[in-house]
Design a protein around this motif. Structure first.
Motif, PDB file in Angstrom:
ATOM      1  N   THR A 239       0.834  -1.209   0.000  1.00 24.30           N
ATOM      2  CA  THR A 239       0.000   0.000   0.000  1.00 24.30           C
ATOM      3  C   THR A 239       0.866   1.255   0.000  1.00 24.30           C
ATOM      4  O   THR A 239       0.584   2.236  -0.715  1.00 24.30           O
ATOM      5  CB  THR A 239      -0.933   0.003   1.221  1.00 24.30           C
ATOM      6  OG1 THR A 239      -1.747  -1.164   1.198  1.00 24.30           O
ATOM      7  CG2 THR A 239      -1.827   1.231   1.216  1.00 24.30           C
ATOM      8  N   THR A 240       1.934   1.241   0.798  1.00 26.04           N
ATOM      9  CA  THR A 240       2.854   2.382   0.818  1.00 26.04           C
ATOM     10  C   THR A 240       3.514   2.571  -0.537  1.00 26.04           C
ATOM     11  O   THR A 240       3.712   3.709  -0.995  1.00 26.04           O
ATOM     12  CB  THR A 240       3.919   2.173   1.901  1.00 26.04           C
ATOM     13  OG1 THR A 240       3.279   1.977   3.164  1.00 26.04           O
ATOM     14  CG2 THR A 240       4.844   3.381   1.992  1.00 26.04           C
ATOM     15  N   LEU A 241       3.868   1.481  -1.205  1.00 24.05           N
ATOM     16  CA  LEU A 241       4.441   1.584  -2.554  1.00 24.05           C
ATOM     17  C   LEU A 241       3.444   2.237  -3.506  1.00 24.05           C
ATOM     18  O   LEU A 241       3.808   3.114  -4.316  1.00 24.05           O
ATOM     19  CB  LEU A 241       4.832   0.195  -3.059  1.00 24.05           C
ATOM     20  CG  LEU A 241       5.402   0.121  -4.485  1.00 24.05           C
ATOM     21  CD1 LEU A 241       6.697   0.923  -4.583  1.00 24.05           C
ATOM     22  CD2 LEU A 241       5.632  -1.331  -4.889  1.00 24.05           C
ATOM     23  N   GLY A 242       2.165   1.846  -3.384  1.00 25.69           N
ATOM     24  CA  GLY A 242       1.130   2.477  -4.208  1.00 25.69           C
ATOM     25  C   GLY A 242       0.974   3.955  -3.900  1.00 25.69           C
ATOM     26  O   GLY A 242       0.828   4.789  -4.815  1.00 25.69           O
ATOM     27  N   PHE A 243       1.013   4.312  -2.598  1.00 28.20           N
ATOM     28  CA  PHE A 243       0.965   5.724  -2.210  1.00 28.20           C
ATOM     29  C   PHE A 243       2.114   6.502  -2.852  1.00 28.20           C
ATOM     30  O   PHE A 243       1.946   7.637  -3.315  1.00 28.20           O
ATOM     31  CB  PHE A 243       1.043   5.859  -0.687  1.00 28.20           C
ATOM     32  CG  PHE A 243      -0.230   5.510   0.034  1.00 28.20           C
ATOM     33  CD1 PHE A 243      -1.415   5.339  -0.664  1.00 28.20           C
ATOM     34  CD2 PHE A 243      -0.249   5.359   1.425  1.00 28.20           C
ATOM     35  CE1 PHE A 243      -2.595   5.019  -0.003  1.00 28.20           C
ATOM     36  CE2 PHE A 243      -1.412   5.037   2.085  1.00 28.20           C
ATOM     37  CZ  PHE A 243      -2.588   4.859   1.363  1.00 28.20           C
ATOM     38  N   GLY A 244       3.298   5.869  -2.873  1.00 26.90           N
ATOM     39  CA  GLY A 244       4.458   6.547  -3.449  1.00 26.90           C
ATOM     40  C   GLY A 244       4.288   6.813  -4.935  1.00 26.90           C
ATOM     41  O   GLY A 244       4.630   7.905  -5.431  1.00 26.90           O
TER      42      GLY A 244
END
Length: 383
Positions: free
Chosen positions: A96-101
């Motif tokens: 999810t954090t990768l997607g946010f990035g």
């Protein structure tokens, strides 16, 4: 460490942000300082509460979009948190954090190139290069974090495996120690019980004989002395094994050839014993099996001396058959009725345990018409 480095980085970014907003209005400067604080302060808890820190930093970057084209030094927290979540966060939180990035890279690109003073189109080549560059920073940070996570999990698995091996080693050591204690208990019982039974019987006889014939008492006391010395030699051998003394530990153990001496000692103690030997061995028994046979005869004769009473006749019969060695010890005393298994029956119990180690059988029961019989069978060890 996280608190100290995060606090230092936060103060540095706040100072630079306040300097950037020096020519702006007070409200704008305070807003930029607040956004910078949201983007950096959560780094102080980046490993203790990584998901909460990620959400606060994400919110801070969303608020920064209101200032189109603005670049703050606190934006360096993005690759730091992406790396941190890849290492310490749950798997779904990491992705999810990768997607946010990636989404943040796209929004940051539009914010920089589509500001009011920009003449770029909706999505130009320069915008694509900017987006790819920002997304690459995010992806590389996440990749390094994921590699660190895999290494951490691998090290933890190795540590757990080492801990399990250590626990198994401790358990095996305890089991070996318990087995050795049982072995020592059997040896101590065989040596001490047999020798003390003979010594007590002879000492009682010497005491009564000394009243009428002192010479008999002298011979009897010599038997007590010889038995005590033999028992002392056995005890020294056993203690030598415990001390790892090779010279003592390598002394030969009793074998089948020593059973006649055992019978003779019982006769010296006043027991009428008949010894018989039948057949011939098809192959040799292991040294431990011969020691087991010796200890079985020793234990049975000790019980006869202790429990059978006066004027008792006993017999020891060794018979070689096709499957192994049969041993029979019988007496016509009163031991069948008086046997109370002193000391929780360690003698007969130890005998059964010894024989069971070599897949043999052991039985002890009263005889019809009086007396007691002990039967032991030790099979050959077939290859």
């Amino acid at each position: 460490m996280d608190f100290a480095t995060g606090l230092t980085y936060t103060l540095f970014c706040l100072l630079l942000t306040a300097t950037l907003g020096f020519n702006s209005s007070l409200l704008t400067t305070l807003s930029l300082v607040a956004i910078s604080l949201m983007q950096t302060a959560p780094l102080m808890m980046r490993r203790s509460k990584p998901w909460l820190a990620t959400l606060i930093i994400t919110l801070g970057h969303l608020l920064q979009l209101a200032f189109a084209g603005l670049v703050l030094p606190s934006q360096l927290s993005v690759p730091i948190m992406v790396y941190t979540m890849a290492v310490y966060g749950k798997r779904w939180q990491s992705f999810t954090t990768l997607g946010f990035g990636w989404i943040g890279a796209l929004l940051a690109t539009f914010s920089m190139f589509n500001s009011a003073n920009s003449s770029y189109g909706f999505f130009s080549f320069d915008m694509m290069v900017s987006f790819v560059g920002l997304a690459l920073v995010v992806t590389v940070s996440w990749t390094f974090g994921d590699l660190a996570r895999n290494r951490r999990l691998t090290m933890k698995a190795l540590q757990d495996h080492a801990a399990r091996l250590e626990n198994e080693r401790i358990i095996e050591r305890d089991l070996a120690a318990a087995d050795e204690r049982n072995h020592i208990a059997r040896e101590m019982h065989d040596i001490v019980a047999h020798s003390l039974s003979v010594i007590i019987t002879q000492a009682d006889g010497a005491r009564y004989a000394a009243v009428k014939d002192p010479s008999i008492a002298i011979d009897t006391l010599k038997t007590v002395s010889d038995t005590g010395r033999a028992s002392l030699r056995e005890m020294r051998r056993l203690l030598g094994v415990l001390r790892k003394d090779e010279e003592v530990a390598n002394r030969p153990l009793p074998t089948l050839a020593n059973i006649p001496d055992l019978v003779q000692n019982a006769e010296t103690a006043g027991l009428d014993v008949r010894f018989g030997f039948e057949g011939s061995p098809r192959k040799e028994l292991p040294a431990g099996a011969e020691l087991t046979a010796y200890r079985s005869v020793q234990e049975a004769l000790t019980n006869v001396v202790k429990h059978a009473g006066p004027n008792t006749t006993a017999s020891v019969q060794l018979s070689w058959i096709s499957r192994g060695l049969e041993i029979s010890i019988e007496d016509n005393g009163r031991g069948a009725g008086s046997l109370t298994f002193d000391g929780q029956g360690y003698g007969l119990q130890g005998m059964s345990e010894r024989v069971a180690l070599y897949d043999g059988t052991c039985s002890a029961s009263p005889r019809t018409g009086g007396g007691f019989t002990v039967s032991v069978f030790i099979p050959y060890s077939e290859d």
